[in-house]
Design an enzyme around this catalytic site. Structure first.
Site, PDB file in Angstrom:
ATOM      1  N   ASP A 121     -50.632  56.494  13.094  1.00 51.95           N
ATOM      2  CA  ASP A 121     -51.343  57.430  13.944  1.00 51.95           C
ATOM      3  C   ASP A 121     -52.224  58.325  13.075  1.00 51.95           C
ATOM      4  OD1 ASP A 121     -51.970  58.908  16.208  1.00 51.95           O
ATOM      5  OD2 ASP A 121     -50.388  60.339  15.799  1.00 51.95           O
ATOM      6  N   THR A 180     -57.431  59.107  17.632  1.00 50.67           N
ATOM      7  CA  THR A 180     -57.446  60.071  16.524  1.00 50.67           C
ATOM      8  C   THR A 180     -58.106  59.478  15.295  1.00 50.67           C
ATOM      9  OG1 THR A 180     -55.237  59.295  16.088  1.00 50.67           O
ATOM     10  CG2 THR A 180     -55.452  61.354  17.231  1.00 50.67           C
ATOM     11  N   THR A 181     -57.896  58.172  15.083  1.00 52.77           N
ATOM     12  CA  THR A 181     -58.501  57.541  13.911  1.00 52.77           C
ATOM     13  C   THR A 181     -60.002  57.342  14.134  1.00 52.77           C
ATOM     14  OG1 THR A 181     -56.436  56.344  13.701  1.00 52.77           O
ATOM     15  CG2 THR A 181     -58.202  55.687  12.262  1.00 52.77           C
ATOM     16  N   ASP A 202     -48.580  58.481  22.434  1.00 58.71           N
ATOM     17  CA  ASP A 202     -50.022  58.239  22.554  1.00 58.71           C
ATOM     18  C   ASP A 202     -50.337  57.548  23.866  1.00 58.71           C
ATOM     19  OD1 ASP A 202     -50.467  59.335  20.181  1.00 58.71           O
ATOM     20  OD2 ASP A 202     -51.387  57.623  19.210  1.00 58.71           O
TER      21      ASP A 202
END
Length: 527
Positions: free
Chosen positions: A61, A94-95, A387
């Site tokens: 994550d 998020t990445t 997530d």
């Protein structure tokens, strides 16, 4: 050199080009760090803390990785912040946010090198971002009206989110868990009512969703193991007063008999309190603090199930789920809201006993029990599931859905390209750069899968020049595939969050032209 003495000793300042270089380099380094975790074939990172216990986290994550880094570079911190915000706001992507921002800066660096003013680049980026967002808006699918279709959309989104995580092997199973849990929320984004309990043992496939609420506690001795139609009083009160509680109090007595009297008085106080509690007409009492043996006996005699030391999260959630309130005084029973549920019983998971409340007031609540080989696996599974839950609950509210697999980026890049051709002036270079940066995401997805990214992106581009194509990267076969057939979808909200946050972050770092680092304060010698 009078100017030099402006700052205290050891304070440093970087000006102009050097400051900009420092921030670009830092931001790009961060982007490259998490780049390899992007996409279904992304790799995990092991984070080991140097503190006590050397705890190890294995994670994929982006936000978790960046949160754990201690970083000195100011620009890198901006990127870490946006990934945190993306994590809180939408839960996934998020990445992608960090990778996109890093690419935007990489492109900006080339432009700055050709003497284009940062402000020009920023206004170009702004136009490009608006254009990209509109391009997505034209292609969204919204199946809110049709429950069947909407559910299958949610399933696809869940599977896409999970496919880049550790759960990708059993993604059918977990996607179903996540969708069921979120559908029960009936549109609220409050993930509090979904409780996740981690129990080591078994395999990930043994995880299940439970309708009711599970409290990680054992039932006390000599108490009913099973209660039907329970009225529950959830409390946060001290049930241990059989000692004099005034600190430093000295009690002088003439004889042992007096001591016994004091103890007797305290027991009476306790008994009164217990009587008051029983007077609420309850048959289950959950307390956050501990309950001594004496009151516990009293409860057992009255046939009331008393649970002590329920941790605070558990108790708040329990109150929320059963529709009760947390009480701390018991003088007027009519004002206290009791919780209700149809059945309380003890269940076994692995080798632990837990208390299971079923048929609770709020139909929204449920518990997901995760099983897995080790704690690291469980932690990572919990993050991945979280997530998925975030994304799904956001999608239930904002039901617009896009295809995944690099498709949205290609759509945006195409629109932005066209805008660049129409725009006069230097801005067009910046807009062009924006579209190149967008292509970085499908490129990275392909690179991580070990595919020939240049070849694939060129094919994708050609595909997208046909009207309304659904082409994206099919990582499994290593070619360009039709995303709508493969069932790879993403939530519009996630993509929009990625696009806007990344643009704003890049803009913020571009505006920097000076970095001032203050000298640390010296500790005076105390000797």
């Amino acid at each position: 050199m009078a100017v030099e003495r402006l700052f205290k000793d050891e304070a440093t300042e970087e000006k102009g080009e050097r400051a900009r270089m420092a921030s670009f380099v830092g931001a790009m380094a961060i982007a490259d760090l998490v780049k390899t975790t992007l996409g279904p074939k992304g790799m995990d990172k092991i984070l080991q803390s140097t503190g006590r216990g050397h705890s190890v986290t294995v994670t994929n994550d982006g936000a978790t990785i960046l949160k754990s880094l201690h970083i000195d570079n100011p620009a890198a911190k901006v990127l870490i912040d946006i990934s945190k915000v993306q994590d809180d706001e939408v839960g996934d992507g998020t990445t992608s946010v960090v990778v996109l921002a890093g690419e935007l800066l990489r492109e900006a660096e080339k432009l700055v090198a050709t003497k284009i003013h940062p402000m020009t680049i920023i206004s170009g980026y702004r136009m490009a971002a608006d254009c990209a967002r509109n391009a997505l808006l034209q292609r969204v699918v919204d199946n809110k009206e049709d429950a069947e279709k909407f559910r299958s959309d949610l399933m696809k989104i869940a599977k896409t989110t999970l496919s880049s995580k550790i759960l990708s092997q059993d993604k059918e199973h977990f996607a179903t868990l996540a969708v069921d849990a979120v559908m029960r929320l009936k549109g609220s984004t409050n993930l509090e009512s979904i409780q996740i309990i981690k129990k080591a043992g078994g395999s990930l496939k043994d995880s299940f969703l439970d309708e009711g609420f599970i409290l990680d506690k054992k039932i006390g001795l000599g108490q009913p193991k099973r209660i039907e139609n329970a009225n529950i009083l959830v409390a946060n009160t001290a049930m241990d007063t059989d000692k004099v509680k005034i600190y430093g109090a000295r009690v002088r007595v003439d004889s042992m008999a007096k001591v016994a009297q004091i103890e007797g008085a305290e027991k009476e106080k306790m008994r009164e309190k217990v009587q008051k509690i029983i007077g609420h007409g309850i048959n289950c009492f959950v307390n956050r603090q501990l309950i001594y043996n004496f009151p516990e006996e009293l409860f057992a005699d009255a046939g009331i199930l008393a649970i002590e030391h329920a941790d605070f999260d558990g108790i708040e959630r329990l109150a929320l789920v059963t529709g009760g309130e947390i009480a701390s005084t018991f003088d007027n029973p009519e004002s206290v809201k009791l919780g209700h549920c149809k059945l309380i019983e003890e269940i076994m998971i692995g080798e632990d006993k837990l208390i299971h409340f079923s048929g609770v007031e709020m139909g929204q609540a449920c518990t997901i029990v995760l099983r897995g080989a080790s704690f690291h696996v469980l932690d990572e599974a919990e993050r991945s599931l979280h997530d998925a839950l975030c994304v799904l609950s956001q999608t239930v509210n904002d039901s617009r859905v896009l295809l995944g697999g690099g498709w949205p980026e290609m759509v945006m890049a195409k629109a932005v390209d066209e805008l660049a051709r129409k725009t006069p002036g230097k801005k067009s270079h910046a807009i062009d750069a924006f579209s190149r940066a967008l292509l970085a995401i499908p490129t990275t997805i392909a690179d991580n899968a070990g595919l020939d990214s240049a070849e694939l992106i060129a094919q994708l581009r050609a595909e997208h020049h046909k009207e309304n194509s659904n082409a994206g990267i099919d990582v499994i076969t290593g070619s360009v595939g039709d995303m709508s057939v493969l069932g790879i979808s993403e939530a519009f909200k996630v993509k929009q969050g990625v696009l806007l946050s990344a643009t704003e972050a890049a803009e913020m770092i571009l505006r920097v032209d000076e970095i001032i680092t203050c000298a640390p304060r010296r500790r005076e010698d105390r000797m």
